[in-house]
Design a protein around this motif. Structure first.
Motif, PDB file in Angstrom:
ATOM      1  N   GLY A  76     -12.299 -23.863 -28.931  1.00 36.97           N
ATOM      2  CA  GLY A  76     -11.430 -22.602 -28.129  1.00 36.97           C
ATOM      3  C   GLY A  76     -10.576 -21.674 -29.082  1.00 36.97           C
ATOM      4  O   GLY A  76     -10.955 -21.716 -30.496  1.00 36.97           O
ATOM      5  N   ALA A  77      -9.639 -20.665 -28.925  1.00 32.81           N
ATOM      6  CA  ALA A  77      -9.089 -19.403 -29.550  1.00 32.81           C
ATOM      7  C   ALA A  77      -7.971 -20.319 -30.109  1.00 32.81           C
ATOM      8  O   ALA A  77      -7.676 -20.194 -31.430  1.00 32.81           O
ATOM      9  CB  ALA A  77      -8.533 -18.295 -28.849  1.00 32.81           C
ATOM     10  N   LEU A  78      -8.036 -21.727 -29.501  1.00 33.12           N
ATOM     11  CA  LEU A  78      -6.578 -22.148 -30.900  1.00 33.12           C
ATOM     12  C   LEU A  78      -6.975 -22.977 -31.777  1.00 33.12           C
ATOM     13  O   LEU A  78      -6.605 -23.324 -33.147  1.00 33.12           O
ATOM     14  CB  LEU A  78      -5.679 -23.670 -30.041  1.00 33.12           C
ATOM     15  CG  LEU A  78      -5.035 -23.298 -28.886  1.00 33.12           C
ATOM     16  CD1 LEU A  78      -3.776 -22.908 -30.027  1.00 33.12           C
ATOM     17  CD2 LEU A  78      -5.214 -21.852 -27.955  1.00 33.12           C
ATOM     18  N   PHE A  81      -6.203 -20.291 -34.145  1.00 35.00           N
ATOM     19  CA  PHE A  81      -5.226 -20.569 -34.464  1.00 35.00           C
ATOM     20  C   PHE A  81      -5.104 -21.168 -35.949  1.00 35.00           C
ATOM     21  O   PHE A  81      -4.098 -20.406 -37.058  1.00 35.00           O
ATOM     22  CB  PHE A  81      -4.551 -21.046 -33.699  1.00 35.00           C
ATOM     23  CG  PHE A  81      -4.003 -19.760 -32.961  1.00 35.00           C
ATOM     24  CD1 PHE A  81      -5.083 -18.476 -32.468  1.00 35.00           C
ATOM     25  CD2 PHE A  81      -2.893 -20.310 -31.360  1.00 35.00           C
ATOM     26  CE1 PHE A  81      -5.097 -18.287 -30.979  1.00 35.00           C
ATOM     27  CE2 PHE A  81      -3.483 -19.365 -30.914  1.00 35.00           C
ATOM     28  CZ  PHE A  81      -3.488 -18.437 -29.962  1.00 35.00           C
ATOM     29  N   TRP A 104       1.012 -15.829 -27.258  1.00 41.67           N
ATOM     30  CA  TRP A 104      -0.091 -16.285 -28.391  1.00 41.67           C
ATOM     31  C   TRP A 104      -0.058 -16.053 -29.372  1.00 41.67           C
ATOM     32  O   TRP A 104       0.002 -16.805 -30.004  1.00 41.67           O
ATOM     33  CB  TRP A 104      -1.510 -15.437 -27.442  1.00 41.67           C
ATOM     34  CG  TRP A 104      -1.759 -16.328 -26.141  1.00 41.67           C
ATOM     35  CD1 TRP A 104      -2.299 -15.644 -24.858  1.00 41.67           C
ATOM     36  CD2 TRP A 104      -1.958 -17.880 -25.432  1.00 41.67           C
ATOM     37  NE1 TRP A 104      -2.177 -16.630 -24.046  1.00 41.67           N
ATOM     38  CE2 TRP A 104      -2.302 -17.659 -24.406  1.00 41.67           C
ATOM     39  CE3 TRP A 104      -2.352 -18.803 -26.083  1.00 41.67           C
ATOM     40  CZ2 TRP A 104      -2.744 -19.002 -24.202  1.00 41.67           C
ATOM     41  CZ3 TRP A 104      -2.392 -19.568 -26.389  1.00 41.67           C
ATOM     42  CH2 TRP A 104      -3.008 -19.910 -24.922  1.00 41.67           C
ATOM     43  N   CYS A 150      -2.327  -9.905 -31.984  1.00 44.53           N
ATOM     44  CA  CYS A 150      -3.124 -10.376 -30.780  1.00 44.53           C
ATOM     45  C   CYS A 150      -3.208  -9.099 -29.969  1.00 44.53           C
ATOM     46  O   CYS A 150      -2.832  -8.248 -29.845  1.00 44.53           O
ATOM     47  CB  CYS A 150      -2.779 -11.384 -30.148  1.00 44.53           C
ATOM     48  SG  CYS A 150      -2.996 -11.742 -28.132  1.00 44.53           S
ATOM     49  N   ASN A 152      -4.494  -8.308 -26.953  1.00 44.37           N
ATOM     50  CA  ASN A 152      -4.056  -8.818 -25.470  1.00 44.37           C
ATOM     51  C   ASN A 152      -2.878 -10.338 -24.907  1.00 44.37           C
ATOM     52  O   ASN A 152      -3.874 -10.949 -25.320  1.00 44.37           O
ATOM     53  CB  ASN A 152      -5.349  -8.102 -24.617  1.00 44.37           C
ATOM     54  CG  ASN A 152      -4.994  -7.482 -22.625  1.00 44.37           C
ATOM     55  OD1 ASN A 152      -3.972  -7.155 -22.828  1.00 44.37           O
ATOM     56  ND2 ASN A 152      -5.146  -9.397 -22.308  1.00 44.37           N
ATOM     57  N   THR A 154      -2.123 -12.427 -23.010  1.00 45.18           N
ATOM     58  CA  THR A 154      -2.577 -12.818 -21.772  1.00 45.18           C
ATOM     59  C   THR A 154      -0.984 -12.443 -20.694  1.00 45.18           C
ATOM     60  O   THR A 154      -1.543 -12.799 -19.125  1.00 45.18           O
ATOM     61  CB  THR A 154      -3.497 -13.472 -22.280  1.00 45.18           C
ATOM     62  OG1 THR A 154      -4.215 -13.457 -23.437  1.00 45.18           O
ATOM     63  CG2 THR A 154      -4.296 -14.095 -20.751  1.00 45.18           C
ATOM     64  N   ASP A 174      -6.410 -11.426 -32.832  1.00 44.89           N
ATOM     65  CA  ASP A 174      -7.171 -12.810 -31.256  1.00 44.89           C
ATOM     66  C   ASP A 174      -7.104 -11.626 -30.208  1.00 44.89           C
ATOM     67  O   ASP A 174      -6.506 -11.141 -29.616  1.00 44.89           O
ATOM     68  CB  ASP A 174      -5.892 -13.388 -31.463  1.00 44.89           C
ATOM     69  CG  ASP A 174      -6.000 -14.183 -29.905  1.00 44.89           C
ATOM     70  OD1 ASP A 174      -6.889 -14.430 -29.580  1.00 44.89           O
ATOM     71  OD2 ASP A 174      -4.972 -14.952 -29.470  1.00 44.89           O
ATOM     72  N   SER A 176      -9.009 -12.480 -27.297  1.00 43.58           N
ATOM     73  CA  SER A 176      -9.334 -13.437 -26.867  1.00 43.58           C
ATOM     74  C   SER A 176      -9.396 -12.812 -24.951  1.00 43.58           C
ATOM     75  O   SER A 176     -10.797 -13.125 -24.499  1.00 43.58           O
ATOM     76  CB  SER A 176      -8.945 -14.433 -26.641  1.00 43.58           C
ATOM     77  OG  SER A 176      -8.912 -15.019 -27.835  1.00 43.58           O
ATOM     78  N   SER A 177      -8.315 -11.841 -24.364  1.00 45.64           N
ATOM     79  CA  SER A 177      -8.436 -11.850 -23.921  1.00 45.64           C
ATOM     80  C   SER A 177      -8.699 -10.216 -23.894  1.00 45.64           C
ATOM     81  O   SER A 177      -8.732  -9.537 -22.286  1.00 45.64           O
ATOM     82  CB  SER A 177      -6.710 -12.213 -23.216  1.00 45.64           C
ATOM     83  OG  SER A 177      -6.059 -11.379 -23.735  1.00 45.64           O
ATOM     84  N   CYS A 195     -11.934 -16.644 -27.991  1.00 46.64           N
ATOM     85  CA  CYS A 195     -12.259 -17.225 -26.777  1.00 46.64           C
ATOM     86  C   CYS A 195     -13.252 -17.082 -25.124  1.00 46.64           C
ATOM     87  O   CYS A 195     -13.467 -15.783 -25.488  1.00 46.64           O
ATOM     88  CB  CYS A 195     -11.793 -18.256 -26.316  1.00 46.64           C
ATOM     89  SG  CYS A 195     -10.481 -17.525 -25.107  1.00 46.64           S
ATOM     90  N   GLN A 197     -13.510 -17.920 -22.046  1.00 46.70           N
ATOM     91  CA  GLN A 197     -13.793 -17.936 -20.849  1.00 46.70           C
ATOM     92  C   GLN A 197     -12.961 -16.715 -20.173  1.00 46.70           C
ATOM     93  O   GLN A 197     -12.755 -16.921 -19.286  1.00 46.70           O
ATOM     94  CB  GLN A 197     -13.399 -19.326 -20.518  1.00 46.70           C
ATOM     95  CG  GLN A 197     -11.684 -19.429 -20.980  1.00 46.70           C
ATOM     96  CD  GLN A 197     -11.364 -19.506 -22.567  1.00 46.70           C
ATOM     97  OE1 GLN A 197     -12.373 -20.094 -23.557  1.00 46.70           O
ATOM     98  NE2 GLN A 197     -10.417 -20.739 -23.247  1.00 46.70           N
ATOM     99  N   LYS A 198     -12.835 -15.562 -20.543  1.00 48.78           N
ATOM    100  CA  LYS A 198     -11.655 -14.843 -20.581  1.00 48.78           C
ATOM    101  C   LYS A 198     -12.874 -13.927 -20.138  1.00 48.78           C
ATOM    102  O   LYS A 198     -12.914 -13.329 -18.516  1.00 48.78           O
ATOM    103  CB  LYS A 198     -10.568 -14.437 -21.292  1.00 48.78           C
ATOM    104  CG  LYS A 198      -9.469 -14.903 -20.813  1.00 48.78           C
ATOM    105  CD  LYS A 198      -9.590 -16.284 -22.010  1.00 48.78           C
ATOM    106  CE  LYS A 198      -8.070 -16.839 -21.115  1.00 48.78           C
ATOM    107  NZ  LYS A 198      -7.121 -16.771 -22.324  1.00 48.78           N
TER     108      LYS A 198
HETATM  109  C1  LIG Z   1      -6.903 -18.013 -23.369  1.00 48.62           C
HETATM  110  C2  LIG Z   1      -6.000 -17.335 -24.726  1.00 48.62           C
HETATM  111  C3  LIG Z   1      -6.071 -17.976 -25.331  1.00 48.62           C
HETATM  112  C4  LIG Z   1      -6.021 -19.708 -25.707  1.00 48.62           C
HETATM  113  O1  LIG Z   1      -7.852 -19.610 -25.491  1.00 48.62           O
HETATM  114  P1  LIG Z   1      -8.313 -21.182 -25.577  1.00 48.62           P
HETATM  115  O2  LIG Z   1     -10.365 -21.276 -25.493  1.00 48.62           O
HETATM  116  O3  LIG Z   1      -8.031 -22.289 -24.396  1.00 48.62           O
HETATM  117  O4  LIG Z   1      -7.949 -22.153 -27.261  1.00 48.62           O
HETATM  118  C5  LIG Z   1      -5.549 -17.774 -26.557  1.00 48.62           C
HETATM  119  N1  LIG Z   1      -5.412 -16.380 -27.100  1.00 48.62           N
HETATM  120  C6  LIG Z   1      -5.510 -15.090 -25.985  1.00 48.62           C
HETATM  121  C7  LIG Z   1      -5.267 -14.129 -26.301  1.00 48.62           C
HETATM  122  C8  LIG Z   1      -5.959 -15.786 -24.699  1.00 48.62           C
HETATM  123  O5  LIG Z   1      -5.842 -14.834 -23.480  1.00 48.62           O
END
Ligand SMILES: *Cc1c(COP(=O)(O)O)cnc(C)c1O
Length: 365
Positions: A76-78, A81, A104, A150, A152, A154, A174, A176-177, A195, A197-198
């Motif tokens: 995941g994104a974590l 980190f 985040w 980051c 965005n 979230t 980051d 991710s979103s 990550c 899943q967004k």
């Molecule tokens: C969802 C999210 C994360 C966490 O992602 P995981 O895959 O659950 O570790 C980190 N950063 C942002 C900006 C997110 O939206």
């Protein structure tokens, strides 16, 4: 078949229907193989073609320069980190600059602090994380190991419009979103990760776009799974990758390229969707109070409050009856949040907008 509703979840989030339908059609046997994607070897020719196409799609969509690697990692994104400071902060004797724009970025800075020295180049806490900084607001250390931001937030629903220039200091993002929600100049970043899943697929895979000189700088004394050099040299196949998640990233990026027509088109659609909801907020005479300052508003996560908690509960309950789900804000901030990633259809946003306008009419004093 069970009816699909409009799912405004911040993630895992809705996937494009054509991608889900193709996965369903081919689930029992991938064309030409007689084997399900859930059963196939990650060393097979068929999977090699899938992961190569997923990468090629991302390279086309984002115009990724040739000196960047595209990695498909787990954790995941974590995990990023932690991996970023493990590879580029630990043992350098330098500190890393974090742009603390919301939950985040704050979490990322805390994780990095386990590996070395960190400092906030800017912190939006005093302003309740309602806005992104201007480039001139940042107090950057010219000797920093890297600058981290980051794109965005979230949870707060704020998004950068443009990114600071950090000169020779590597910029880490980051995304991710808001990955793939609009074109982005990858060359501005040393590392850009998201990550899936967004906006890019199901949970289980994280896409890391990393410049080659960073990969070559990764230290040798790290376990393989957290070493960017090992992951890049193994072409994301050092160990078994998340095969199904990578396959879904291929289908989602096929959809972005072939059905949507690229990221400029996607951005236009996303802006239209976001504008509908922000207009409902702005035209409500204060019934809906948006969290983000207008200039920092996210086109992916729209955050707002109603006059009181009882009305918010009523709002969630009635929304659900209209097939509008997962509108609760993050547990740390409360209120409402509509996550409208790429795959949320315009009709979903229109339905929510109409519901918001009607709910306001019936409940505003
Ligand atoms: C969802 C999210 C994360 C966490 O992602 P995981 O895959 O659950 O570790 C980190 N950063 C942002 C900006 C997110 O939206």
């Amino acid at each position: 078949m069970e009816k699909r509703i409009f799912n405004f979840s911040p993630g895992p989030a809705m996937l494009p229907l054509p991608a889900l339908e193709q996965a369903q059609r081919d689930l029992l046997a991938l064309p030409g193989t007689g084997i399900s994607i859930l059963e196939i070897s990650h060393r097979s020719k068929a999977f090699a073609a899938i992961i190569e196409q997923a990468e090629a799609n991302l390279r086309t969509l984002l115009a990724i320069p040739d000196d960047y690697h595209v990695l498909f990692l787990q954790g995941g994104a974590l995990l990023q980190f932690g991996m970023v400071p493990m590879n580029f902060l630990r043992g350098t004797g330098r500190s890393a600059d974090y742009v603390v724009t919301g939950s985040w970025a704050k979490k990322a800075m805390e994780e990095a602090a386990t590996q070395g020295q960190v400092r906030a180049a800017w912190d939006g806490k005093a302003g309740n994380y309602k806005q992104m900084p201007d480039a001139g607001d940042l107090q950057l250390d010219r000797n920093a190991a890297y600058v981290y931001l980051c794109s965005n937030e979230t949870i707060q629903g704020i998004q950068f419009r443009s990114y600071p220039d950090t000169g020779d200091v590597p910029l880490v993002c980051d995304a991710s979103s808001d990955f793939l929600c609009r074109p982005v100049s990858v060359g501005r970043f040393a590392i850009l990760f998201a990550c899936a899943q967004k906006n890019a697929g199901p949970a289980g895979v994280t896409i890391v776009i990393i410049r080659d000189d960073m990969v070559r700088r990764a230290p040798k004394d790290l376990p393989s799974m957290v070493n960017y050099r090992v992951m890049a040299e193994g072409k994301s196949l050092f160990n078994t990758p998340p095969v199904f998640a990578v396959y879904m990233v291929k289908l989602v990026t096929d959809w972005l390229l072939n059905t949507v027509g690229g990221l400029e088109k996607m951005e236009q659609i996303n802006r239209r969707k976001a504008q509908m909801l922000y207009e409902a907020i702005d035209d409500s005479n204060g019934f809906y109070a948006g969290h983000a300052d207008p200039f920092s508003r996210s086109i992916m996560n729209v955050t707002f409050r109603l006059p009181n908690a009882a009305l918010e509960e009523q709002f969630f309950k009635e929304a659900k009856e209209h097939g509008l789900a997962e509108l609760k804000g993050h547990r740390s901030v409360g209120g409402c949040r509509a996550s409208i990633y790429n795959a949320m259809p315009i009709e979903g946003v229109q339905t929510l907008r109409d519901f918001m306008v009607d709910f306001c009419k019936r409940n505003a004093k």
